[in-house]
Design an enzyme around this catalytic site. Structure first.
Site, short mmCIF file in Angstrom:
data_model
loop_
_atom_site.label_atom_id
_atom_site.label_comp_id
_atom_site.label_asym_id
_atom_site.label_seq_id
_atom_site.Cartn_x
_atom_site.Cartn_y
_atom_site.Cartn_z
N GLU A 101 -15.27 -25.57 55.08
CA GLU A 101 -14.85 -26.91 54.67
C GLU A 101 -13.51 -26.82 53.94
OE1 GLU A 101 -14.59 -29.92 54.75
OE2 GLU A 101 -16.08 -31.04 53.62
N ASP A 102 -12.72 -27.87 54.00
CA ASP A 102 -11.44 -27.85 53.30
C ASP A 102 -11.61 -28.04 51.79
OD1 ASP A 102 -12.17 -30.54 53.58
OD2 ASP A 102 -10.23 -31.22 54.30
N ASP A 105 -15.42 -32.28 47.11
CA ASP A 105 -14.94 -33.26 46.14
C ASP A 105 -16.17 -33.89 45.46
OD1 ASP A 105 -12.81 -34.87 45.03
OD2 ASP A 105 -13.31 -36.46 46.44
N PHE A 154 -4.92 -35.40 44.07
CA PHE A 154 -5.00 -35.59 45.51
C PHE A 154 -4.05 -34.59 46.16
CE2 PHE A 154 -4.78 -37.33 49.70
CZ PHE A 154 -6.09 -37.74 49.91
N ARG A 167 -0.61 -32.44 57.27
CA ARG A 167 -1.52 -31.34 57.58
C ARG A 167 -0.76 -30.06 57.92
NH1 ARG A 167 -6.84 -33.34 58.41
NH2 ARG A 167 -6.95 -35.43 59.29
#
Ligand code: IMP
Ligand code: MG
Length: 178
Positions: A101-102, A105, A154, A167
């Site tokens: 997973e990136d 959060d 963010f 990206r």
């Protein structure tokens, strides 16, 4: 949606990411040593750069698969379910699975995906996240391996987007609105 103007400040350099990815892959290779075939599952789209670098440092027989789930958008907190947009191609029953997973959060995505894949009777399932924002957590879930723990900012780059952009940045940067 109109985008507010912003700049991106580098937070984690490409060099630092590469070094960390190498050590994560070493830990993962040790953990799953002896596995017949590890299924490395990338959660689309944010993990595509990370998984590409990570698998090339994993010294085990692997298979790569991808899963795409909808983000819960503006659903109310109690209904933050995820929906499968693109399912795995392969079976994972009886197999060792590494979910990639990136960012973790609020934790809803990882919680739901682990639960979903868990119903398919994998032998073992563990998650590796490039980034972790523990201060944002709403449900208690942790990846077994985390690249970097970051504050509540963010971020974009290295596969991670803001409104589908950025990206392709080779580093992780934080979005600063002007
Ligand atoms: P969670 O379900 O709240 O843990 O959300 C995880 C997902 O939200 C990640 O896989 C990202 O796609 C997205 N996300 C969370 N934080 C950021 C960020 O800082 N930049 C871009 N996407 C983010
Ligand atoms: Mg994501």
């Amino acid at each position: 949606m109109t985008e507010r103007p912003y700049v991106i400040d580098q937070m984690i350099s490409a060099k630092a990411i590469a070094a960390r990815v190498e050590s994560l892959a070493r830990e993962i290779s040790t953990h799953f040593a002896g596995t017949e075939k590890l299924v490395v599952v990338g959660l689309l789209r944010g993990s595509f750069v990370f998984i590409a670098d990570l698998v090339r440092e994993i010294d085990l027989p692997i298979e790569v698969d991808f899963l795409e789930v909808s983000s819960y958008g503006n659903a109310t907190e109690s209904s933050r379910e995820v929906r499968v947009l693109k399912d795995l191609r392969g079976e994972i029953a009886g197999r060792d699975v590494l979910l990639v997973e990136d960012i973790v959060d609020t934790g809803y995505t990882l919680t739901h995906v682990l639960k979903l894949l868990g119903t398919r009777a994998p032998a073992r399932i563990e998650a590796c996240a490039l980034l972790n924002k523990p201060s944002r957590r709403e449900v208690p879930v942790e990846a077994s391996w985390v690249g970097f723990t970051i504050p509540d900012e963010f971020v974009v780059g290295y596969g991670i987007d803001y409104a589908q952009r950025n990206r392709n940045l080779p580093y992780i940067g934080k979005v600063r609105f002007l």
